[in-house]
Design a protein around this motif. Sequence first.
Motif, PDB file in Angstrom:
ATOM      1  N   ALA A   1       1.386  -2.327   0.464  1.00  0.00           N
ATOM      2  CA  ALA A   1       1.398  -3.429   0.907  1.00  0.00           C
ATOM      3  C   ALA A   1       2.268  -3.198   1.869  1.00  0.00           C
ATOM      4  O   ALA A   1       3.385  -4.275   2.021  1.00  0.00           O
ATOM      5  CB  ALA A   1       2.074  -3.900  -0.811  1.00  0.00           C
ATOM      6  N   MET A   2       1.945  -2.529   3.109  1.00  0.00           N
ATOM      7  CA  MET A   2       2.453  -2.544   3.887  1.00  0.00           C
ATOM      8  C   MET A   2       1.467  -3.307   5.297  1.00  0.00           C
ATOM      9  O   MET A   2       1.773  -2.592   6.065  1.00  0.00           O
ATOM     10  CB  MET A   2       3.604  -1.441   4.324  1.00  0.00           C
ATOM     11  N   THR A   3       0.502  -4.234   5.130  1.00  0.00           N
ATOM     12  CA  THR A   3      -0.429  -4.551   6.336  1.00  0.00           C
ATOM     13  C   THR A   3       0.706  -5.655   7.948  1.00  0.00           C
ATOM     14  O   THR A   3       0.008  -4.458   8.803  1.00  0.00           O
ATOM     15  CB  THR A   3      -1.318  -5.861   6.041  1.00  0.00           C
ATOM     16  N   GLY A   4       1.374  -6.389   7.500  1.00  0.00           N
ATOM     17  CA  GLY A   4       2.411  -6.585   8.774  1.00  0.00           C
ATOM     18  C   GLY A   4       3.354  -5.201   8.938  1.00  0.00           C
ATOM     19  O   GLY A   4       3.435  -6.026  10.174  1.00  0.00           O
ATOM     20  N   TRP A   5       3.450  -4.145   8.343  1.00  0.00           N
ATOM     21  CA  TRP A   5       4.420  -3.134   9.264  1.00  0.00           C
ATOM     22  C   TRP A   5       3.457  -2.724  10.312  1.00  0.00           C
ATOM     23  O   TRP A   5       4.646  -1.881  11.315  1.00  0.00           O
ATOM     24  CB  TRP A   5       5.238  -2.566   7.950  1.00  0.00           C
ATOM     25  N   ARG A   6       2.486  -2.756  10.404  1.00  0.00           N
ATOM     26  CA  ARG A   6       1.616  -1.723  11.230  1.00  0.00           C
ATOM     27  C   ARG A   6       2.411  -0.468  11.318  1.00  0.00           C
ATOM     28  O   ARG A   6       2.643   0.033  12.070  1.00  0.00           O
ATOM     29  CB  ARG A   6       1.920  -2.627  12.653  1.00  0.00           C
TER      30      ARG A   6
ATOM     31  N   ALA B   1      10.735   2.750   7.668  1.00  0.00           N
ATOM     32  CA  ALA B   1       9.679   2.378   6.686  1.00  0.00           C
ATOM     33  C   ALA B   1       8.853   2.978   5.363  1.00  0.00           C
ATOM     34  O   ALA B   1       8.913   3.627   5.072  1.00  0.00           O
ATOM     35  CB  ALA B   1       9.577   0.391   7.032  1.00  0.00           C
ATOM     36  N   ALA B   2       7.852   3.543   6.675  1.00  0.00           N
ATOM     37  CA  ALA B   2       6.710   4.657   6.029  1.00  0.00           C
ATOM     38  C   ALA B   2       7.286   5.469   5.578  1.00  0.00           C
ATOM     39  O   ALA B   2       6.934   5.555   4.391  1.00  0.00           O
ATOM     40  CB  ALA B   2       5.548   4.788   7.816  1.00  0.00           C
TER      41      ALA B   2
ATOM     42  N   GLY C   1      -8.054  -9.330   3.491  1.00  0.00           N
ATOM     43  CA  GLY C   1      -8.210  -7.804   3.643  1.00  0.00           C
ATOM     44  C   GLY C   1      -6.503  -6.909   3.365  1.00  0.00           C
ATOM     45  O   GLY C   1      -6.911  -6.010   4.318  1.00  0.00           O
ATOM     46  N   GLU C   2      -5.575  -8.051   2.601  1.00  0.00           N
ATOM     47  CA  GLU C   2      -4.210  -6.799   2.077  1.00  0.00           C
ATOM     48  C   GLU C   2      -3.848  -7.656   0.476  1.00  0.00           C
ATOM     49  O   GLU C   2      -4.320  -8.532  -0.328  1.00  0.00           O
ATOM     50  CB  GLU C   2      -2.977  -7.856   3.394  1.00  0.00           C
ATOM     51  N   PRO C   3      -2.887  -6.312   0.274  1.00  0.00           N
ATOM     52  CA  PRO C   3      -2.348  -6.642  -0.773  1.00  0.00           C
ATOM     53  C   PRO C   3      -1.631  -8.309  -1.042  1.00  0.00           C
ATOM     54  O   PRO C   3      -1.357  -8.033  -0.026  1.00  0.00           O
ATOM     55  CB  PRO C   3      -2.386  -5.322  -1.469  1.00  0.00           C
ATOM     56  N   ASP C   4      -1.959  -8.855  -2.726  1.00  0.00           N
ATOM     57  CA  ASP C   4      -1.166 -10.018  -2.699  1.00  0.00           C
ATOM     58  C   ASP C   4       0.692  -9.544  -3.206  1.00  0.00           C
ATOM     59  O   ASP C   4       0.961 -10.084  -3.261  1.00  0.00           O
ATOM     60  CB  ASP C   4      -2.056 -10.864  -3.445  1.00  0.00           C
ATOM     61  N   PHE C   5       0.665  -8.140  -3.214  1.00  0.00           N
ATOM     62  CA  PHE C   5       2.089  -7.722  -3.635  1.00  0.00           C
ATOM     63  C   PHE C   5       3.056  -7.496  -2.034  1.00  0.00           C
ATOM     64  O   PHE C   5       2.575  -7.185  -1.666  1.00  0.00           O
ATOM     65  CB  PHE C   5       2.143  -5.922  -3.907  1.00  0.00           C
ATOM     66  N   ASN C   6       4.324  -8.092  -2.684  1.00  0.00           N
ATOM     67  CA  ASN C   6       5.284  -7.416  -1.815  1.00  0.00           C
ATOM     68  C   ASN C   6       5.521  -6.049  -1.563  1.00  0.00           C
ATOM     69  O   ASN C   6       5.392  -5.423  -1.934  1.00  0.00           O
ATOM     70  CB  ASN C   6       6.481  -8.329  -1.597  1.00  0.00           C
ATOM     71  N   THR C   7       5.645  -5.947  -0.325  1.00  0.00           N
ATOM     72  CA  THR C   7       6.374  -4.448   0.618  1.00  0.00           C
ATOM     73  C   THR C   7       7.483  -4.051  -0.837  1.00  0.00           C
ATOM     74  O   THR C   7       8.503  -4.729  -0.982  1.00  0.00           O
ATOM     75  CB  THR C   7       6.296  -4.684   1.675  1.00  0.00           C
ATOM     76  N   PRO C   8       7.103  -2.690  -1.484  1.00  0.00           N
ATOM     77  CA  PRO C   8       8.554  -2.632  -2.681  1.00  0.00           C
ATOM     78  C   PRO C   8      10.039  -2.318  -1.983  1.00  0.00           C
ATOM     79  O   PRO C   8       9.941  -1.920  -0.649  1.00  0.00           O
ATOM     80  CB  PRO C   8       7.380  -0.872  -2.799  1.00  0.00           C
ATOM     81  N   THR C   9       9.972  -3.185  -2.995  1.00  0.00           N
ATOM     82  CA  THR C   9      11.849  -2.427  -2.207  1.00  0.00           C
ATOM     83  C   THR C   9      12.479  -1.766  -1.851  1.00  0.00           C
ATOM     84  O   THR C   9      13.498  -1.914  -0.719  1.00  0.00           O
ATOM     85  CB  THR C   9      12.561  -2.915  -3.695  1.00  0.00           C
ATOM     86  N   TYR C  10      12.615  -0.401  -2.489  1.00  0.00           N
ATOM     87  CA  TYR C  10      12.978   0.999  -1.454  1.00  0.00           C
ATOM     88  C   TYR C  10      12.717   0.634  -0.340  1.00  0.00           C
ATOM     89  O   TYR C  10      13.182   1.915   0.515  1.00  0.00           O
ATOM     90  CB  TYR C  10      12.514   1.755  -2.541  1.00  0.00           C
TER      91      TYR C  10
END
Length: 395
Positions: free
Chosen positions: A240-245, A277-278, A38-47
Amino acid sequence: MQLAKRVQTLTPSTTLAITAKAKALKDSGHNVIGLGAGEPDFNTPTYIVDEAKKAMYEGLTRYTPSSGILPLREAIARKLLKDQGIDYGADQVVVTTGAKHALYSLFQVLLNPGDEVIVPTPYWVSYPEQIKLAEGVPVFVTGEQENQYKLTKDQLEATITEKTRAVIINSPSNPTGMMYTEEELLALGEVCIKHNIIIVSDEIYEKLIYTDTPHVSIASLSEQLKKQTVIINGVSKSHAMTGWRIGYAVGRKTIIKAMTNLCSHSTSNPTTISQYAALAAYNHDEEEIHAMVESFNERLNYMYDLLIKLPGVTCIKPQGAFYLFPNVKQAMDMCGFKDVDEFSTALLEEEQVAVIPGTGFGAPENIRLSYVIKKEQLQEAIMRMSRFIERHAKI
């Protein structure tokens, strides 16, 4: 030792159970293809990552207000004004430890014992459990496949009782990917205003849309609907920030203040670094989001075309999110499985394809497939599913 009654009634997450079993098979050397994510397979954007690092190096690692840092709440308010034309103040926003925590806190402050919340099925697995934890009662209303699994005005009107406190609208939907139109939302909103029902608008997939029809928030349709609605959203899926909560709730000041007070005694505040980050996510353009959506749309079209060729499988093409929600009733009957749980377990054990059975979503004839993996794996997964059905059905 006896545990509290509130946790004894909880149903374990179907998603997590299948994911755990798939992981165990994978760890033992099996070539498992997981369609349950249930999460994107993209990495969180570098910026975004860079801004989080900057915040850490600058010492922005201490407590924040329980409702979240003011710049982030202001950025969320600007986003809602820009995207939906809804004008909120920062004091109408509470930042939470993910959108799931926003929903949990909302039900805790809204519900008294016995209060009812109308939950259209299929539903996201945590809605009923969170309602029960707040000593409320989830009241399920079946969204018919013929109506794209969506709640109708007549269904809503017929379900409301003197105990009804709220209704959940999830658009785009997890698990179906379906979206409510402006006309449908206005019709539902009319009923909610008439009966003074709170609208819980879960909009976490609002940026993941694959049609020309834009996402519409019910809160944007009138000032009265804005007052009746609490919007739930976050950066997990869109950036793509599922783990950042990081999630949030937006609504009446009285509700947001109550949620803030509750958070002050539970989480203190969302993780400080994640908040910065958000903030970077909402202060940046959406180029990376568009690229991700384009990729998901390509995978959706590819997998859908393969899926609908499977014997005994029917599926409405989703409009958003990143799930397919096919009906496999005919396939189950052909193959001799008594229910979708048995079907899904056998598929995992025999062909190493992990899908989520629809029982956890209140839809016992369906399975949920996530297409956030590479196209080659999607193709292989469908091939294995075809082989599985044909073998059991002796086609």
